[in-house]
Design an enzyme around this catalytic site. Structure first.
Site, PDB file in Angstrom:
ATOM      1  N   CYS A  37       0.631  -1.365  -0.146  1.00  0.00           N
ATOM      2  CA  CYS A  37       0.136  -0.136   0.057  1.00  0.00           C
ATOM      3  C   CYS A  37       0.924   1.026  -0.032  1.00  0.00           C
ATOM      4  O   CYS A  37       2.292   1.239  -0.114  1.00  0.00           O
ATOM      5  CB  CYS A  37      -0.580  -0.113   1.142  1.00  0.00           C
ATOM      6  N   THR A  38       0.231   2.785   0.222  1.00  0.00           N
ATOM      7  CA  THR A  38       1.595   3.851  -0.091  1.00  0.00           C
ATOM      8  C   THR A  38       2.108   4.104   1.025  1.00  0.00           C
ATOM      9  O   THR A  38       3.502   4.338   0.613  1.00  0.00           O
ATOM     10  CB  THR A  38       0.140   5.191  -0.193  1.00  0.00           C
TER      11      THR A  38
END
Length: 302
Positions: A175-176
């Site tokens: 994810c980010t």
């Protein structure tokens, strides 16, 4: 230059509301803006400001109960990434809606950015992007699976419907910045998946550390500040933000007939009512007036 700090930390806060005034005070004193979320499970957010202000805010957060081991990721911007400070109380610092998920109990195996490529190229590894569909649309890792979820809370249902696809596979997730994977890997372990991995520090750490010539990342990474997207070396990307739907768009998209500054783009033109659009136009009018009076110092990306 403005220093941007992206952070999260899972810990037990007995009374998150009691922590809010002190956090707001230290940020305001240091001219720090952005969003911080407080919940019984910890803290999450991204803030930006002068170097001294960020240092003071981070020192304050590290002094909160259980936060001595706080880690964060830094980058730089030449314009203010945020227009104001928001410290909010939430039920979760990243909403998954699964009460039995507890990242403090166990998570998947952390994989350093330098080792990520070797892992995801293995034939028995399935790579899953845990971000929302509009984030995945502008960039992801080569060969990654897009669950096409509109929110993180949809991930458990997607897994239940698709888990048969991953029989005898090791699962690698990203994810980010890493926070969603703390929960998603705990969730999969609880569902009986024996080997689960996740990218330590998320995409941002990978883009910071892995040279473009060695990268398996394709496109840009959506970020939740006024930069909108970043690329390798965390250089600011080309994307703008549609302030009607908060999705990333490219400069050429502003020349499409569906685009109206602050109101709509080709993604959302049919998603909002005439009443919504009228409200957005009034909001945009107020923003324009505030700019003209010099009251709005942050350049909004229209």
């Amino acid at each position: 230059m403005y220093t941007i700090a992206a952070l999260y930390h899972f810990t037990r806060f007995a009374d998150p509301a009691a922590l809010k005034p002190g956090l707001e005070a230290v940020c305001r004193a240091g001219q720090v803006k952005g969003t911080l979320l407080l919940a019984p499970e910890g803290i999450n957010g991204t803030i930006a400001g002068p170097r001294a202000g960020i240092d003071a805010a981070l020192a304050h957060i590290r002094a909160l109960p259980g936060c001595a081991g706080l880690e964060w990721k830094e980058s730089q911007a030449t314009t203010p990434p945020f227009g104001k400070l928001k410290v909010r109380l939430k039920r979760e610092i990243v909403t998954m809606g699964q009460p039995d998920v507890d990242p403090q109990a166990r998570v998947g195996h952390y994989v350093e950015a330098a080792e990520w490529n070797d892992l995801i190229r293995q034939p028995d590894v399935a790579v899953i992007d845990t971000r929302n569909d509009y984030e995945v649309a502008i960039g992801s890792f080569e060969g990654a699976i897009d669950p096409q979820t509109k929110s993180f809370g949809e991930f458990p249902a997607w897994w239940e419907a698709n888990k048969h696809r991953f029989h005898n596979k090791r699962i690698a997730m990203f994810c980010t910045g890493g926070i969603r994977c703390e929960k998603s890997t705990n969730y999969l372990l609880g569902q009986g998946v024996p080997e689960v991995f996740h990218l330590k520090g998320g995409i941002l750490k990978y883009l910071e550390e892995v040279p473009a010539e060695d990268s398996t990342w394709q496109g840009e990474c959506f970020v939740f500040d006024n930069r909108v997207s970043v690329g390798h070396g965390l250089a600011e990307g080309p994307h703008l933000l549609c302030h009607g739907c908060r999705r990333p768009i490219l400069p050429e998209d502003t020349r499409r007939p569906e685009y109206e500054a602050g109101v709509s783009c080709h993604h959302c033109i049919d998603e909002t009512s005439d009443q919504d659009k009228a409200r957005f136009r009034e909001r945009q009018r107020q923003i324009t007036l505030a700019r003209a009076r010099g009251e709005l110092h942050m350049p909004l990306q229209d």
